[in-house]
Structure formats: C-alpha cells, structure tokens
Scaffold this motif. Structure first.
Motif, PDB file in Angstrom:
ATOM      1  N   HIS A  40      -1.081  -4.102   1.886  1.00 29.40           N
ATOM      2  CA  HIS A  40      -1.676  -4.333   3.202  1.00 29.40           C
ATOM      3  C   HIS A  40      -2.899  -3.433   3.345  1.00 29.40           C
ATOM      4  O   HIS A  40      -2.954  -2.349   2.748  1.00 29.40           O
ATOM      5  N   HIS A  91      10.861  -5.984   5.305  1.00 28.18           N
ATOM      6  CA  HIS A  91       9.744  -5.126   5.701  1.00 28.18           C
ATOM      7  C   HIS A  91      10.330  -3.753   5.965  1.00 28.18           C
ATOM      8  O   HIS A  91      11.295  -3.606   6.726  1.00 28.18           O
ATOM      9  N   GLY A 127       5.692  -9.945   6.168  1.00 29.41           N
ATOM     10  CA  GLY A 127       4.750  -9.008   6.773  1.00 29.41           C
ATOM     11  C   GLY A 127       3.607  -9.722   7.459  1.00 29.41           C
ATOM     12  O   GLY A 127       3.506  -9.763   8.687  1.00 29.41           O
ATOM     13  N   THR A 128       2.753 -10.345   6.670  1.00 26.18           N
ATOM     14  CA  THR A 128       1.602 -11.065   7.207  1.00 26.18           C
ATOM     15  C   THR A 128       2.049 -12.227   8.092  1.00 26.18           C
ATOM     16  O   THR A 128       1.505 -12.444   9.172  1.00 26.18           O
ATOM     17  N   LYS A 323      -2.670 -13.290   0.519  1.00 32.69           N
ATOM     18  CA  LYS A 323      -1.900 -12.064   0.560  1.00 32.69           C
ATOM     19  C   LYS A 323      -1.894 -11.384  -0.808  1.00 32.69           C
ATOM     20  O   LYS A 323      -1.622 -12.021  -1.832  1.00 32.69           O
TER      21      LYS A 323
END
Length: 328
Positions: A40, A91, A127-128, A323
């Motif tokens: 990230h 996560h 996550g994204t 990603k």
C-alpha cells in the motif's frame, strides 16, 4: 523464514530481504503461510519515516505490510484446529508483518478465501476493495450519472470504474499513458483519456457534449489533477476525495463525510477514518462478495517478495497497474 525488514527509515533500498525466525502464533492468533502480501502507498509513507493518521511509526526493525492471504499452517492457544489448511485472507490493521513467508494474524480478522479468487485477488479486495466499499457507502449511482474516475488503472480506480459501469452510469476513466487508458477501457469505461495530455478535459467535454458533464468525481490523487477535474463538475455534483485527496476535507468538520466546496454547489465527500474502523468487517465481506460474484475483478501487479524495494519504487512513481502484491 524469509521476510523483508526495514532497519532504518528512508528510501526503498532500506527494505532488506533476509532470514528471520519463524513467528509462533500467540493465543487467539493463527499463522498464515503467505501466498500474497499487499503493498500500500501507506507502507511507503511509513518507510520514509512519516506518520500518517492513526498509523504511528513502528519500532525498528520492522516487517512492513498489513494485508496477507495464504494457508493456515499453525494456530495459537484457544484457536480451533479445524482452521489448519484453510485458505484465508486478512487485513492486519495497525500491526505490520505482511512482507514475509509467514505472518501472524488475529483470528477475528480472518476471512475464508472464496473459491474463485486467487490469493493475490483476495489481498486486493481485503484492503483496497474494503476502502472502495467505504467510498461507495450510501452512494447510489444510476444510468443518469456521469462518473469520472481519476487514476482509473490503479488499485482503487480500477474497482471504481468497474462498479460505475456495473451500475449503468456513463463512465469516464482518466489514467496516465496509453497502456493505462487501454486497461481502463477494458474495465468498462465508456471513455478513457490520458491525463498526461493537456487537452484531456476538453476531450471529455467534446465527447460528452457538455462543458460540465460530471456528476460524480472519484479522486484519489488530489493536487493539480483534481483541480483540473473539478472544472468538469456539474452543479450539485459530488467530489469523492480519498487517499491523497482526502486532505481536501476538513478534519474539523462535525460530520467529516461531506462539506461544500468554495463554490457552494459541489459537495466534497471524504473518507471518515472512524467509519472505516467501525464497519471494516462489513466492508471487507461486501468487497469479497462482489469479487466472488464477478461484479469486481481486481487488477494485480505482482513482484517477488525479494523485490519489495522495486515494488515501492514503482508504486511511488506511478509505474504500476492495479493492486501491488508481493509473492513469496
């Protein structure tokens, strides 16, 4: 095991691939044999030595990374042994440790990986994808809307482009360079423009036949790109600001979800951190479900675990599509 550790804050070259002891899972945790670890932009910010929001700087040395998917290979005290061998994704929240062959995860954070998804796709959605679900919460896109997505070939942008298309909205994707605009077009964008070209706003106006055609702007980059994009916003449009663009929303606002911009007719809608935390499992489940149903398919840009420094450099220079994940 092998892991990527940061011994000193600074450039990407400070990320070192080295051998470290296998971590034992404590009580109420399990250990995952990692098949994919998410990278990230926040990881890069922290690597530079800059704290951001609720994420304090870690003690060094540290293993970065907060998103992992793989197979459960060990469980701690109090954890059901039937989880051994299951494919999971999680996560890690504020605790890093993902850039490794083995990662310790709180059992409460775990989701089973749906059968159609690869580990890398699951990491992208946990996550994204979760952040995308937060951005879209309460947003009702229809065929009457014209949506502009900035950085449409990035991790979030690709998902937002697909979702807008799925909802029937007229979808405009802005990305940097011909390769990225082609990828955005393949995701369902009705129009894809290269924002490296100075005439990109006029291209949109000409194609759509209106000076201010956009009703929803999805903006992660912020800055000069966003300022140019706002000239395309129709009266009463909504500017969804997240990521780097979230600084457009006042942190002192009572609601912190929406406020008027200085023109008085455009609503700027931010990404409230409290909502992300309070409803994170709900958003994670929805993200994984939409991927399982084929509504959303994350773009993935993979690097080997030993190439974490290269992954950071590529991400920071906007040289990635989708990603970014590390594969041990």
């Amino acid at each position: 095991m092998h892991a990527v550790r940061l011994h000193a804050f600074g450039p990407a070259e400070n990320l070192v691939h080295e051998q470290v002891p296998d971590p034992p899972p404590p009580a109420d945790h399990l250990r995952v044999a990692v098949e994919a670890a998410g990278v990230h932009l926040l990881d890069a910010v922290i690597r530079q030595g800059r704290a951001l929001g609720p994420f304090p700087l870690p003690e060094l040395p540290t293993v970065p990374g907060r998103e992992v998917a793989g197979t459960v290979d060990a469980v701690g005290p109090g954890v059901d042994t039937s989880l051994l061998g299951r494919r999971v994704v999680a996560h890690l929240g504020r605790a890093p440790g993902g850039y490794a062959e083995l990662a310790v995860v709180p059992v409460e954070s775990v989701h089973f990986v749906p059968e159609p998804l690869s580990a890398a796709q699951a990491v992208a959605m946990i996550g994204t994808g979760r952040t995308v679900m937060t951005v879209l919460d309460g947003v009702e896109l229809t065929a009457a809307d014209t949506v502009l997505v900035l950085a449409a070939a990035g991790g979030m942008g690709a998902l937002l482009t697909q979702y807008a298309h799925h909802r029937g909205a007229r979808t405009v994707a802005a990305a940097g360079g011909p390769e990225k605009t082609a990828r955005a077009r393949s995701l369902g964008a009705d129009l894809a423009v290269d924002y490296n070209r100075p005439d990109w706003p006029e291209t949109i106006r000409t194609a759509l036949g209106a000076p201010r055609p956009v009703t929803h702007l999805f903006d992660g980059p912020g800055g000069a790109l966003a300022r140019t994009a706002t000239t395309l916003l129709a009266p009463s449009a909504i500017h969804h600001a997240y990521g780097g663009a979230s600084t457009l929303v006042s942190p002192n606002a009572d609601d912190a979800t929406a406020e008027q911009d200085d023109t008085g007719d455009i609503t700027v809608r931010g990404l409230p951190a409290a909502q992300v935390q309070e409803r994170k499992r709900e958003f994670e489940e929805k993200s994984l479900r939409l991927a399982t149903e084929g509504v959303l398919t994350p773009l993935v840009h993979s690097f080997p675990l030993a190439g974490a420094a290269a992954a950071h450099r590529a991400l920071e220079s906007r040289g990635t599509v989708g990603k970014v994940v590390l594969v041990p």
